[in-house]
Design an enzyme around this catalytic site. Structure first.
Site, PDB file in Angstrom:
ATOM      1  N   SER A   1       7.765-109.186 -41.047  1.00  0.00           N
ATOM      2  CA  SER A   1       7.010-110.195 -41.387  1.00  0.00           C
ATOM      3  C   SER A   1       7.560-110.623 -43.014  1.00  0.00           C
ATOM      4  O   SER A   1       7.587-111.764 -43.176  1.00  0.00           O
ATOM      5  CB  SER A   1       5.677-109.481 -41.930  1.00  0.00           C
TER       6      SER A   1
ATOM      7  N   HIS B   1       6.839-112.098 -34.404  1.00  0.00           N
ATOM      8  CA  HIS B   1       6.121-112.233 -36.039  1.00  0.00           C
ATOM      9  C   HIS B   1       4.805-112.429 -35.432  1.00  0.00           C
ATOM     10  O   HIS B   1       4.598-113.262 -35.392  1.00  0.00           O
ATOM     11  CB  HIS B   1       6.116-112.453 -36.748  1.00  0.00           C
TER      12      HIS B   1
ATOM     13  N   GLU C   1       5.192-116.487 -33.757  1.00  0.00           N
ATOM     14  CA  GLU C   1       6.551-116.820 -34.921  1.00  0.00           C
ATOM     15  C   GLU C   1       7.603-115.919 -33.972  1.00  0.00           C
ATOM     16  O   GLU C   1       8.031-115.278 -33.612  1.00  0.00           O
ATOM     17  CB  GLU C   1       6.763-116.785 -36.677  1.00  0.00           C
TER      18      GLU C   1
ATOM     19  N   ASN D   1       3.866-117.540 -43.560  1.00  0.00           N
ATOM     20  CA  ASN D   1       4.253-117.111 -45.634  1.00  0.00           C
ATOM     21  C   ASN D   1       5.872-118.343 -46.696  1.00  0.00           C
ATOM     22  O   ASN D   1       4.544-117.747 -47.520  1.00  0.00           O
ATOM     23  CB  ASN D   1       5.025-115.883 -45.188  1.00  0.00           C
TER      24      ASN D   1
END
Length: 497
Positions: free
Chosen positions: A124, A145, A157, A195
């Site tokens: 991540s 991810h 992802e 993120n």
């Protein structure tokens, strides 16, 4: 080079913790023979037992048949050694989030699997390129991810490292579609998409609190009720854990070499040191009972006195004329309502030659039906503030009071989210469509950053940021080139180049 739809596709998963078992489940459910390895004795077997319970629960809810659940479970095979992963066409690692162990695992796998087997990491936060640098064939290494819980969070992802060969990412995209997830493609950059995009919501809300504009509960109410977020930023920090969230903020700020947009808040460090981490400690921004429910923080009571005389800018006449008569010109006794976009109440009052002592500001960006945000100047008289509050709350819609701020609360937080998103696509980290899909599925926002900007209007977002930049003189609020060009052209922020 790899036919993902082949009926004899074999996948391996290394690591059977929470994320690993979720990955195993979705692979097995879509018809893939799935081999599971965990270096910890007995861990993989326990994971299969947990998956069996999960599949049974899904079947009981009628989402799949019991026969399908049994078939998926039968496709899961526990293996005792890495060597048993030799038949795999793709292996996904889901071990500890440290670079060195992942590099060691991939080097060991290279000695086992075929030359065209894809090696994917569920990392991540780590660099996929750095991970691949330890391998003899870095071109077959990619990021993959997932989000927790994997069977529920329908997004993954697909991260292309600097040396990842295109067919590898293409195959992982096709595999995601096979098990029903939305694949989003991105470059190997800090935070990937989700993120990274999350650097808008919480950090700017912390900045609002840091400036003393409003308390944390008021900020949460405004962003949930007015702007439409499912959970306020401080409720979100309590859910994630302030220690984890603050660590991510510091890491992202460092990895982007001090980018001002991602600057963490000094408010977090002492709270982490004090153990005010959120739900897991029983107290964070909110206090939590034994049932895990957050305390309810009461709002300011509505005053009884209403204004004798009211003047307002044209944008507010439709709202205020329903409750009172509007004067054609402000008098010395008038409560003066303004509606700045990006500017603070002080600047707006002075620009309109109004008495700042009699002036209040109302945020019109998201309408007035669910919550109204009332902002004062530093010198607004208390009786003026209270009269304005009473008037605005007279039809039962709640009113939040805040101190003077460029951009109110909702304006500045949403503009920051949009601006960060525009930077992501400007830097070609992801496509506009993948950015918005990733944020809606991964973060649960009502819209993606670009869709959010389009809903408000790119020109208005630009105006908010330019006004804030003029007041703060900080690079944090400089508008993204992507935003500026599309606002000037009058086209959607989703418009690619």
């Amino acid at each position: 080079m790899l036919d993902i739809q082949r009926p004899d596709l074999v996948a391996g998963v290394a690591g059977s913790g929470t994320m690993g078992r979720g990955i195993v489940q979705v692979l097995a459910q879509c018809g893939v023979r799935t081999l599971v390895f965990d270096a910890q004795a007995g861990a993989a077997a326990k994971a299969k037992e947990a998956i069996a319970k999960s599949l049974s629960a899904i079947a009981q809810k009628g989402r799949i048949t019991q026969a399908d659940a049994d078939a998926a479970l039968a496709r899961i095979e526990i293996v005792d050694a890495l060597a048993a992963l030799k038949p795999c066409h793709v292996v996904v690692e889901a071990i500890v989030e440290l670079l060195a162990p992942k590099q060691e695992l991939f080097k060991a796998l290279e000695a086992v699997v075929s030359e065209d087997c894809i090696l994917a990491s569920n990392t991540s936060s780590l660099s996929v390129t750095a991970m691949a640098s330890a391998c003899a064939r870095p071109g077959r290494i990619a990021g993959y991810h997932f989000f927790n819980p994997v069977p529920v969070m329908k997004i993954v992802e697909v991260v292309d490292g600097e040396l990842t060969e295109p067919w590898v990412g293409d195959a992982l995209v096709a595999l995601a579609k096979r098990y029903g997830h939305k694949p989003v493609r991105c470059k190997d950059t800090p935070g990937f998409i989700v993120n990274h995009a999350g650097r808008g919501y919480v950090p700017e809300s912390l900045r609002v609190l840091q400036e003393g504009v409003a308390d944390f509960a008021t900020i949460d109410r405004i962003l949930v009720d007015a702007a439409g977020f499912r959970l306020g930023p401080f409720g979100l920090l309590d859910l994630v854990g302030l220690d984890i969230a603050h660590g991510v903020m510091k890491s992202m700020h460092a990895q982007y070499y001090g980018e001002p947009k991602y600057q963490p808040s000094f408010l977090s460090d002492p709270r982490v040191a004090a153990g005010l981490l959120g739900r897991k400690t029983g107290r964070g921004w909110y206090r939590y009972g034994k049932d895990g429910v957050a305390e309810k923080i009461p709002e300011i009571p509505v005053p009884s006195a209403k204004p004798v005389s009211v003047w307002c800018v044209p944008e507010l006449k439709d709202l205020l004329s329903k409750h009172t008569q509007i004067e054609n010109k402000p008098t010395p006794d008038s409560v003066c309502f303004v509606a700045p976009l990006g500017h603070d109440a002080t600047t707006t009052a002075l620009q309109l030659n109004l008495d700042p002592k009699n002036t209040v500001a109302l945020d019109l960006l998201f309408g007035f039906t669910k919550r109204r945000t009332l902002m004062t100047t530093p010198v607004t008289k208390p009786e003026v503030r209270d009269a304005a509050h009473a008037l605005l709350a007279s039809d039962g819609v709640p009113v939040s009071l805040i101190r003077d701020s460029a951009g109110f609360v909702a304006q500045r937080v949403v503009a920051h989210i949009v601006n960060v998103g525009c930077d992501i696509v400007q830097q070609r980290i992801a496509s506009p469509e993948d950015l918005d899909s990733a944020v809606m599925l991964g973060l649960g926002y009502p819209k993606g950053p670009l869709g959010m900007g389009d809903a408000v209007g790119a020109a208005r977002i630009l105006a908010i940021l330019e006004a804030m930049f003029a007041i703060y003189q900080e690079p944090r609020y400089r508008p993204s080139p992507w935003l500026k060009r599309r606002a000037k052209l009058g086209v959607s922020l989703l418009t690619p180049e």
